[in-house]
Write a protein that holds these residues in place. Sequence first.
Motif, PDB file in Angstrom:
ATOM      1  N   ARG A   1       1.547   4.487  -3.000  1.00  0.00           N
ATOM      2  CA  ARG A   1       1.600   5.927  -2.791  1.00  0.00           C
ATOM      3  C   ARG A   1       2.936   6.490  -3.288  1.00  0.00           C
ATOM      4  O   ARG A   1       2.977   7.559  -3.927  1.00  0.00           O
TER       5      ARG A   1
ATOM      6  N   ASN B   1       3.277   6.940  -7.215  1.00  0.00           N
ATOM      7  CA  ASN B   1       2.605   8.104  -7.795  1.00  0.00           C
ATOM      8  C   ASN B   1       3.417   9.375  -7.580  1.00  0.00           C
ATOM      9  O   ASN B   1       3.527  10.219  -8.480  1.00  0.00           O
TER      10      ASN B   1
ATOM     11  N   ARG C   1       0.835  -1.206   0.000  1.00  0.00           N
ATOM     12  CA  ARG C   1       0.000   0.000   0.000  1.00  0.00           C
ATOM     13  C   ARG C   1       0.873   1.261   0.000  1.00  0.00           C
ATOM     14  O   ARG C   1       0.619   2.218  -0.747  1.00  0.00           O
ATOM     15  N   ASP C   2       1.941   1.229   0.783  1.00  0.00           N
ATOM     16  CA  ASP C   2       2.859   2.374   0.813  1.00  0.00           C
ATOM     17  C   ASP C   2       3.588   2.539  -0.512  1.00  0.00           C
ATOM     18  O   ASP C   2       3.856   3.668  -0.948  1.00  0.00           O
TER      19      ASP C   2
END
Length: 377
Positions: free
Chosen positions: A260, A263, A256-257
């Motif tokens: 981020r 992007n 999940r990190d």
Amino acid sequence: MIAGDCNKGQGGNDAFVIDGWDGYNKSDRLRDHVGSKCNSFHNTTVKRCDNLLKPGQSIGEAINKQSNITKENHLIRLKTSIKAVRYLLHQGLAFRGHDETEESPNKGNFRELVQLLAEENDKEQMAVVLWYVDKLGVIKERLIAVVHVQETSASCLKSNIDNLFAKYGLSIKQIRGQSYDGASNMRAKDKDILEAMLEVKLTKQKFQQIRDDGWDSLLQDIAAFNPKNSFEAFKFESLMELAKSYPDDFDSTQLRDLGRELNIYIDNVKADERFANLNTISELAKLMVGTNKHLNFPLVYRLLKLVLVLPVATASVERCFSAMKIVKTILRNRIGDGFLNDCIVCFVEQEFLATIPIDDVITRFHKMEDRNHRGNL
């Protein structure tokens, strides 16, 4: 086959080919000629004729049918004998011994030398080459050791790798891939090797998918890191799919990190002019370290390093064994494994050896223990 060839205890003459034979109308004489025993002159000749008409039973055909391993073993024996002969001739030494029986403690120079060379041939060698990304983001490929192993089973190879890594303070848990030179004995144990070295962090399911679908899907995922033409090949989904192949490096939280980070990362490098003219992934890794972006985007850089060290075929191992033939000659046949390993590493890694300062060599030598005749420098 008919004339002048007879079995022990049987008659034979040149009747058919020289004198002629006029008893063809007397069946009893033909029956006597054929004989009642399977090893009669006639029956033996028939067998020889049949064998001659069966090329598949010839000596040449029998040799051709031998397996590659058998042929290689025969060739090793032949080469070993020739090496022994050459050495004895060069040194002007006698070949024969006074007692060459199996029980003799000294069977003569030739047999003893062949035995010595055979013992060396029985040793399997494993060259260990590390492919890694250094602190500067540069891909390195280094030979660290040539290890003698008793056999090439997965358990034996893994045990020797464990011992070697422990010697140099390395951890096998850091391994993310393994490759080999394609030898038949290794190829047959490929699955066994993967089972024994689960530290190859691609899951078995992912490996099977790659085998089924081919390498195209994997290459497409890797291509998403390509910085050429201002990162036009960047694809978020491909890089996330690639990260899922390394479950021990990216757990659910880190995935999940990573999403981020990716992007933010792509916007950052596209806006940075220093990244505008890159062409390869290796250049990208080096520049990320040079600009400290590997600290700003640690998960992206981790995935990039994993891509750079994916298992690939390498010629380094073949070069190592070629170097062994140069370093270990028949005149240095008794060289120890440790000294042989050191000589081969220095011979293969000549460029790296040239960067070591002489003062460091002297300091290292003074710190060594139990060195005879070290003296005072």
